[in-house]
Design an enzyme around this catalytic site. Structure first.
Site, PDB file in Angstrom:
ATOM      1  N   LYS A   1      29.061 -16.946  57.679  1.00 12.79           N
ATOM      2  CA  LYS A   1      30.435 -16.251  57.356  1.00 12.79           C
ATOM      3  C   LYS A   1      31.081 -18.040  57.814  1.00 12.79           C
ATOM      4  CE  LYS A   1      29.359 -13.382  55.131  1.00 12.79           C
ATOM      5  NZ  LYS A   1      29.264 -13.093  53.832  1.00 12.79           N
TER       6      LYS A   1
ATOM      7  N   TYR B   1      34.420 -12.221  61.470  1.00 13.20           N
ATOM      8  CA  TYR B   1      33.927 -12.672  62.227  1.00 13.20           C
ATOM      9  C   TYR B   1      33.582 -14.575  62.112  1.00 13.20           C
ATOM     10  CZ  TYR B   1      29.531 -11.023  60.815  1.00 13.20           C
ATOM     11  OH  TYR B   1      28.440 -10.966  59.688  1.00 13.20           O
TER      12      TYR B   1
END
Ligand code: HXC
Length: 300
Positions: free
Chosen positions: A178, A163
């Protein structure tokens, strides 16, 4: 008839790398006492590394050390909260004192829980970004600061999430962090290549393990038909991530840097020709309507 999907991997204990690939090498694995981090730490140990299991939690550290030793490696547990720059410096100093200079760093430690974005408190947002993005940066920086002057070089692997590319509804904090981690892979690979330091990303798909955090495990439907929810026809095994991590840090990957390797059975790019009906995040997570009065902490 359902087609067979991707084959099962070789058994635990098998390795594509020669035995002793990491003999004499010191490897730091943050969050190396649970889940995928523990599998990664064990695999380095199996290949001869001395592994530092860096974690806040003493029970986790002990579990990681035991797993590495069971695989035939040497291990020490080192306490550290990777959100604190001084604690990170102290942890690396402790690893060096006990095992010697660090040759590889796996930034695996993470913090995460599902929540609709509108429910996140500032501290909830900050906590996940702090662990995932800031912690990864601080550990990477410490590794580089200690490695550059020696000219020894080394390798960093940052554990990511797909993601980072797509966005992560229900995980706004972790997905944003992330994405930063993935971007850091690309920046640091360029900055540190002249010093012989490689930086790569490793992105797990659906890889169940017994240490999954309660808040994520509690997502409705999480464990239903998991194999059928991956194009591969099966979930991943922790050892498949561990093999990838040991490969990326090895001499056989010395021309690979700035790359994020996705190990997910082709899951993250799946699309239906006609998408299934859309379900809003609150409904996916089994939440009622947004309530400003009780939005600080809404999972069990
Ligand atoms: C909403 C929550 C919450 C939850 C914590 N918070 N849990 N909010 N729902 N389930 C809020 C708290 O209310 C608080 O905000 C803030 O977050 C900080 O919480 P603390 O418990 O004080 O933080 P801390 O003790 O530092 O713990 C950090 C943690 C914890 C992230 C909350 O779960 C942890 O340490 N996790 C480590 C392991 C982990 O999460 N691994 C997951 C990796 S999986 P307020 O405002 O109340 O002060 C992964 C990839 C998954 O990363 C990809 C697929 C889904």
């Amino acid at each position: 008839m359902t087609p067979p999907g991707l084959p099962a991997p070789p058994p635990l204990g098998a390795s594509a790398l020669p035995a002793g690939t990491y003999d004499g090498q010191v490897v730091v694995v943050t969050g190396g006492g649970t889940g995928l981090g523990k599998a990664i730490a064990s695999e380095f140990g199996r290949l001869g590394a001395s592994v530092a299991v860096v974690s806040r939690d003493g029970t986790h550290r002990a579990a990681g050390v035991a797993a590495v030793e069971a695989a035939g490696g040497t291990a020490v547990g080192v306490p550290c909260d990777i959100r604190e720059a001084e604690a990170v410096a102290d942890a690396f100093a402790a690893v060096e004192a006990r095992l010697g200079p660090v040759g590889a760093l796996v930034n695996n430690a993470a913090g995460n829980f599902p929540a609709p974005a509108e429910d996140l408190s500032p501290n909830a947002w900050r906590t996940v970004v702090d662990i995932v993005l800031n912690g990864t940066f601080l550990c990477s920086r410490e590794f580089a600061r200690r490695t550059i002057p020696t000219g020894r070089g080394g390798a960093i692997v940052n554990v990511g999430a797909s993601y980072a590319w797509t966005g992560g509804p229900g995980f706004a904090h972790s997905a944003a962090a992330k994405a930063g981690v993935k971007n850091l892979v690309e920046t640091l690979a360029v900055e540190w290549a002249p010093y012989g330091i490689r930086v790569n990303g490793l992105v797990p798909g659906l890889v169940p393990h017994p240490d999954e955090v309660e808040a994520i495990a509690a997502v409705p439907g999480k464990y239903e038909d998991q194999d059928a929810r991956v194009p591969a026809g099966r979930v991943g095994e922790p050892r498949e991530l561990a093999w990838a991590a040991t490969y990326l840090c090895s001499p056989y990957a010395v021309y690979i840097s700035g790359h994020s390797l996705v190990v997910d059975g082709a899951n993250w790019q799946r699309r239906h020709t006609v998408q299934p009906p859309f379900t809003p995040v609150r409904e996916q997570l089994g939440r009622g309507p947004f309530d400003p009065a009780s939005s600080r902490r809404t999972t069990p």
